[in-house]
Design a protein around this motif. Structure first.
Motif, PDB file in Angstrom:
ATOM      1  N   VAL A  43     -35.932 -23.199 -41.741  1.00 13.01           N
ATOM      2  CA  VAL A  43     -35.586 -23.543 -40.363  1.00 13.01           C
ATOM      3  C   VAL A  43     -35.161 -24.997 -40.303  1.00 13.01           C
ATOM      4  O   VAL A  43     -35.806 -25.864 -40.899  1.00 13.01           O
ATOM      5  CB  VAL A  43     -36.783 -23.317 -39.404  1.00 13.01           C
ATOM      6  CG1 VAL A  43     -36.451 -23.805 -38.002  1.00 13.01           C
ATOM      7  CG2 VAL A  43     -37.179 -21.853 -39.371  1.00 13.01           C
ATOM      8  N   LEU A  44     -34.090 -25.271 -39.605  1.00 13.57           N
ATOM      9  CA  LEU A  44     -33.648 -26.629 -39.323  1.00 13.57           C
ATOM     10  C   LEU A  44     -33.882 -26.890 -37.842  1.00 13.57           C
ATOM     11  O   LEU A  44     -33.432 -26.118 -36.999  1.00 13.57           O
ATOM     12  CB  LEU A  44     -32.169 -26.798 -39.652  1.00 13.57           C
ATOM     13  CG  LEU A  44     -31.493 -28.075 -39.149  1.00 13.57           C
ATOM     14  CD1 LEU A  44     -32.073 -29.295 -39.831  1.00 13.57           C
ATOM     15  CD2 LEU A  44     -29.992 -28.000 -39.356  1.00 13.57           C
ATOM     16  N   GLU A  45     -34.621 -27.955 -37.520  1.00 11.75           N
ATOM     17  CA  GLU A  45     -34.897 -28.322 -36.138  1.00 11.75           C
ATOM     18  C   GLU A  45     -34.263 -29.673 -35.822  1.00 11.75           C
ATOM     19  O   GLU A  45     -34.261 -30.573 -36.664  1.00 11.75           O
ATOM     20  CB  GLU A  45     -36.407 -28.392 -35.882  1.00 11.75           C
ATOM     21  CG  GLU A  45     -37.134 -27.082 -36.078  1.00 11.75           C
ATOM     22  CD  GLU A  45     -38.633 -27.235 -35.880  1.00 11.75           C
ATOM     23  OE1 GLU A  45     -39.079 -28.382 -35.636  1.00 11.75           O
ATOM     24  OE2 GLU A  45     -39.349 -26.233 -35.983  1.00 11.75           O
TER      25      GLU A  45
ATOM     26  N   LYS B 275     -38.045 -30.713 -29.236  1.00  5.95           N
ATOM     27  CA  LYS B 275     -37.093 -29.902 -29.982  1.00  5.95           C
ATOM     28  C   LYS B 275     -35.980 -29.441 -29.057  1.00  5.95           C
ATOM     29  O   LYS B 275     -36.228 -28.803 -28.043  1.00  5.95           O
ATOM     30  CB  LYS B 275     -37.796 -28.696 -30.606  1.00  5.95           C
ATOM     31  CG  LYS B 275     -36.884 -27.821 -31.454  1.00  5.95           C
ATOM     32  CD  LYS B 275     -37.683 -26.786 -32.237  1.00  5.95           C
ATOM     33  CE  LYS B 275     -38.378 -25.815 -31.320  1.00  5.95           C
ATOM     34  NZ  LYS B 275     -39.114 -24.777 -32.046  1.00  5.95           N
ATOM     35  N   VAL B 276     -34.747 -29.761 -29.403  1.00  5.43           N
ATOM     36  CA  VAL B 276     -33.610 -29.388 -28.566  1.00  5.43           C
ATOM     37  C   VAL B 276     -32.701 -28.375 -29.240  1.00  5.43           C
ATOM     38  O   VAL B 276     -31.781 -27.853 -28.615  1.00  5.43           O
ATOM     39  CB  VAL B 276     -32.794 -30.640 -28.167  1.00  5.43           C
ATOM     40  CG1 VAL B 276     -33.631 -31.585 -27.331  1.00  5.43           C
ATOM     41  CG2 VAL B 276     -32.236 -31.356 -29.390  1.00  5.43           C
ATOM     42  N   HIS B 277     -32.919 -28.115 -30.515  1.00  6.63           N
ATOM     43  CA  HIS B 277     -32.067 -27.159 -31.228  1.00  6.63           C
ATOM     44  C   HIS B 277     -32.830 -26.648 -32.438  1.00  6.63           C
ATOM     45  O   HIS B 277     -33.555 -27.391 -33.102  1.00  6.63           O
ATOM     46  CB  HIS B 277     -30.769 -27.847 -31.679  1.00  6.63           C
ATOM     47  CG  HIS B 277     -29.825 -26.954 -32.428  1.00  6.63           C
ATOM     48  ND1 HIS B 277     -29.128 -25.939 -31.831  1.00  6.63           N
ATOM     49  CD2 HIS B 277     -29.460 -26.938 -33.737  1.00  6.63           C
ATOM     50  CE1 HIS B 277     -28.364 -25.334 -32.728  1.00  6.63           C
ATOM     51  NE2 HIS B 277     -28.548 -25.916 -33.890  1.00  6.63           N
ATOM     52  N   GLU B 278     -32.699 -25.358 -32.728  1.00  9.06           N
ATOM     53  CA  GLU B 278     -33.333 -24.771 -33.908  1.00  9.06           C
ATOM     54  C   GLU B 278     -32.419 -23.683 -34.458  1.00  9.06           C
ATOM     55  O   GLU B 278     -31.832 -22.906 -33.689  1.00  9.06           O
ATOM     56  CB  GLU B 278     -34.693 -24.179 -33.540  1.00  9.06           C
ATOM     57  CG  GLU B 278     -35.406 -23.506 -34.705  1.00  9.06           C
ATOM     58  CD  GLU B 278     -36.759 -22.939 -34.312  1.00  9.06           C
ATOM     59  OE1 GLU B 278     -37.029 -21.778 -34.664  1.00  9.06           O
ATOM     60  OE2 GLU B 278     -37.535 -23.659 -33.643  1.00  9.06           O
ATOM     61  N   VAL B 279     -32.296 -23.619 -35.773  1.00  9.37           N
ATOM     62  CA  VAL B 279     -31.454 -22.602 -36.387  1.00  9.37           C
ATOM     63  C   VAL B 279     -32.069 -22.177 -37.718  1.00  9.37           C
ATOM     64  O   VAL B 279     -32.605 -22.998 -38.461  1.00  9.37           O
ATOM     65  CB  VAL B 279     -30.010 -23.118 -36.589  1.00  9.37           C
ATOM     66  CG1 VAL B 279     -29.975 -24.304 -37.538  1.00  9.37           C
ATOM     67  CG2 VAL B 279     -29.087 -22.014 -37.074  1.00  9.37           C
ATOM     68  N   ALA B 280     -32.048 -20.882 -37.998  1.00 10.75           N
ATOM     69  CA  ALA B 280     -32.507 -20.375 -39.288  1.00 10.75           C
ATOM     70  C   ALA B 280     -31.466 -20.695 -40.346  1.00 10.75           C
ATOM     71  O   ALA B 280     -30.264 -20.730 -40.081  1.00 10.75           O
ATOM     72  CB  ALA B 280     -32.739 -18.870 -39.203  1.00 10.75           C
TER      73      ALA B 280
ATOM     74  N   LYS C 195     -35.977 -32.024 -38.610  1.00 14.70           N
ATOM     75  CA  LYS C 195     -37.055 -31.479 -39.429  1.00 14.70           C
ATOM     76  C   LYS C 195     -36.508 -30.252 -40.159  1.00 14.70           C
ATOM     77  O   LYS C 195     -35.837 -29.421 -39.562  1.00 14.70           O
ATOM     78  CB  LYS C 195     -38.261 -31.081 -38.573  1.00 14.70           C
ATOM     79  CG  LYS C 195     -38.987 -32.260 -37.931  1.00 14.70           C
ATOM     80  CD  LYS C 195     -40.211 -31.788 -37.159  1.00 14.70           C
ATOM     81  CE  LYS C 195     -40.955 -32.968 -36.539  1.00 14.70           C
ATOM     82  NZ  LYS C 195     -42.153 -32.530 -35.776  1.00 14.70           N
ATOM     83  N   VAL C 196     -36.841 -30.135 -41.439  1.00 16.17           N
ATOM     84  CA  VAL C 196     -36.414 -28.992 -42.240  1.00 16.17           C
ATOM     85  C   VAL C 196     -37.638 -28.413 -42.931  1.00 16.17           C
ATOM     86  O   VAL C 196     -38.435 -29.139 -43.510  1.00 16.17           O
ATOM     87  CB  VAL C 196     -35.383 -29.416 -43.307  1.00 16.17           C
ATOM     88  CG1 VAL C 196     -34.937 -28.203 -44.107  1.00 16.17           C
ATOM     89  CG2 VAL C 196     -34.201 -30.104 -42.658  1.00 16.17           C
ATOM     90  N   ARG C 197     -37.788 -27.111 -42.864  1.00 11.56           N
ATOM     91  CA  ARG C 197     -38.881 -26.493 -43.589  1.00 11.56           C
ATOM     92  C   ARG C 197     -38.412 -25.169 -44.187  1.00 11.56           C
ATOM     93  O   ARG C 197     -37.568 -24.478 -43.605  1.00 11.56           O
ATOM     94  CB  ARG C 197     -40.099 -26.264 -42.689  1.00 11.56           C
ATOM     95  CG  ARG C 197     -39.898 -25.293 -41.547  1.00 11.56           C
ATOM     96  CD  ARG C 197     -41.218 -25.053 -40.798  1.00 11.56           C
ATOM     97  NE  ARG C 197     -41.076 -24.095 -39.732  1.00 11.56           N
ATOM     98  CZ  ARG C 197     -40.790 -24.403 -38.476  1.00 11.56           C
ATOM     99  NH1 ARG C 197     -40.604 -25.665 -38.138  1.00 11.56           N
ATOM    100  NH2 ARG C 197     -40.674 -23.472 -37.554  1.00 11.56           N
ATOM    101  N   PHE C 198     -38.965 -24.827 -45.350  1.00  9.45           N
ATOM    102  CA  PHE C 198     -38.682 -23.558 -46.007  1.00  9.45           C
ATOM    103  C   PHE C 198     -39.987 -22.783 -46.155  1.00  9.45           C
ATOM    104  O   PHE C 198     -41.076 -23.336 -46.045  1.00  9.45           O
ATOM    105  CB  PHE C 198     -38.025 -23.789 -47.368  1.00  9.45           C
ATOM    106  CG  PHE C 198     -36.629 -24.311 -47.273  1.00  9.45           C
ATOM    107  CD1 PHE C 198     -36.391 -25.678 -47.300  1.00  9.45           C
ATOM    108  CD2 PHE C 198     -35.567 -23.454 -47.126  1.00  9.45           C
ATOM    109  CE1 PHE C 198     -35.101 -26.169 -47.190  1.00  9.45           C
ATOM    110  CE2 PHE C 198     -34.276 -23.944 -47.024  1.00  9.45           C
ATOM    111  CZ  PHE C 198     -34.038 -25.296 -47.062  1.00  9.45           C
TER     112      PHE C 198
END
Length: 454
Positions: A79-81, A88-93, A118-121
């Motif tokens: 996920v990229l936030e 948080k104003v935007h989130e995309v898988a 923020k990036v998490r896997f």
């Protein structure tokens, strides 16, 4: 007490990078001569998308994730936030299999905006905790985009809310020309009588700023209130102060506090100003901006003031109309035992002369963040306490008139003054028109001048 007694040190300003060129590398990359972006370490890159070689689109941001991040987590879901001012104003898988790009619209961001990422896997901790935590002070700061040309939608809850709000204003007679000579004289009589009888009285007006807070969180979101109210009215330094004090729930807490202040002022007000019907057709903005906020002001205002008689409802622009004709304010000032102006502009002598009150007093408030032309704190969350203290120090306020032009906090001052026996008029942008500074539409209204009271 002075402003300095309640002012905290200013937060450092974010780094600004000119977005007038096609690519802006946030960190850890370099641009080759052929325009290819090479990422040499885990990084996030902010790019301004271009319609053509000569024009950069200011309403769209493109984010690219590349380099070792993609190689290390190849084929893993993540996920990229995108975060702005802690929200948080935007989130995309995303699926890491090479350079990844996403884009989002920032049309609603009214101010220079610095974004953090923020990036998490699935198989890793949040990378931003250690690797990207300092990005919020190093990224590109974008200039405010234009909202001209945005069109209202004819579907959805916002459009229905707007249509109903306009219909309610029309049914109440709050249309062009509602301020008849009879209504103006009746209002003047009530105010003058309250001053002479030393009885409490307040006039409170609701506009789009108050509507956003009254409609929060049911209609307006955290991000919308942050951008369109807190940041817009009080500025980044005040917002940073709120975040530091209550990091867990700062926005909900402070927006709720302001909402409660407005609600109490509406409940106690003797006369309420509401958005008139023609407000809904004059703004070329999207439905989720001013028009929906006007409708929220109408709904919540009527709900809170449900016991008022019909003659106690006027338009939000009531004092602009009266001041353009030179009505009411001089008569009220002449009937008062003392007159005090609460606003940002040092125009005491000119206003006192126009209203025939050489003894006019002034309680200064910080200017609106948008046009005060200086950094530092707005009225909230601290400096309104200075204004409160100055009002309370005056003791009981029976027979005293207060002309208030202090934005959202002006409603709170009206409630405070009424509870202490005074007469408070939320004249708002009339003070801007008289000073020749402040709100653009107040400056454009050349009919509102002190000469009308000469």
């Amino acid at each position: 007490m002075s402003f300095d007694a309640v002012r905290s040190p200013a937060a450092p300003a974010p780094k600004r990078i000119d977005t007038g060129i096609r690519w802006e590398v946030a960190r850890g990359g370099r641009m080759q001569a052929n325009g290819t972006l090479v990422v040499e370490e885990p990084t996030l890159v902010l790019l301004a998308q271009s319609d053509d070689d000569a024009k950069v689109r200011e309403d769209l941001v493109r984010i690219r994730l590349g380099g070792q991040v993609c190689r290390r987590f190849q084929n893993q879901k993540g996920v990229l936030e995108v975060h702005w001012q802690g929200l948080k104003v935007h989130e995309v898988a995303l699926l890491a299999h090479g350079p990844f790009e996403t884009e989002f619209n920032i049309r609603e961001f009214y101010f220079p905006s610095t974004f953090a990422f923020k990036v998490r896997f699935e198989s890793s901790r949040i990378l931003s905790k250690d690797r990207f935590s300092d990005f919020s002070s190093e990224l590109v700061t974008l200039d405010p985009p234009t909202i001209e040309g945005a069109e209202d939608t004819d579907r959805g809850a916002a459009a229905q809310l707007i249509a109903t709000g306009k219909a309610m204003a029309e049914s109440m007679g709050l249309v062009q020309g509602y301020m008849t000579p009879h209504r103006a004289l009746a209002l003047q009589t009530r105010i003058v009588s309250a001053l002479r009888d030393r009885t409490p009285f307040s006039v409170v007006r609701l506009g789009d700023g108050e509507g956003r807070l009254l409609g929060y969180p049911t209609f307006f979101t955290d991000v919308e209130v942050l951008i369109q109210v807190l940041y817009y009215h009080f500025g980044p330094t005040s917002v940073d102060e709120m975040r530091v004090r209550r990091p867990e729930d700062w926005l909900e807490h402070y927006a709720g506090l302001l909402k409660d202040m407005i609600s109490e002022s509406v409940k106690s007000a003797d006369v309420l100003g509401l958005p008139v019907a023609n407000f809904y057709s004059r703004q070329p903005v999207a439905a989720y901006f001013g028009h929906a906020a006007y409708a929220c002001a109408m709904f919540h205002g009527l709900s809170l003031a449900r016991r008022k008689d019909p003659e106690s409802f006027f338009g939000t622009n009531m004092f602009q109309i009266l001041a353009a004709e030179g009505l009411l304010l001089r008569e009220a000032a002449q009937a008062a035992e003392a007159v005090c102006m609460v606003g940002p502009w040092p125009i005491t002598e000119a206003v006192g002369q126009a209203l025939g009150r050489a003894d006019l007093e002034h309680i200064q408030v910080p200017g609106h963040a948008t046009w005060r032309g200086e950094s530092g704190h707005g009225q909230f969350p601290d400096l309104y306490l200075y204004v409160e203290d100055q009002i309370v120090r005056r003791g009981r306020l029976g027979g005293q008139l207060f002309l208030i032009g202090a934005g959202i906090l002006g409603k709170y001052y009206c409630d405070l003054i009424r509870k202490r026996g005074g007469v408070a008029l939320d004249v708002g942008s009339v003070l801007d028109s008289w000073a020749g500074r402040g709100l653009p539409y107040a400056l454009e209204n050349v009919e509102v001048t002190l000469e009308k009271y000469g």
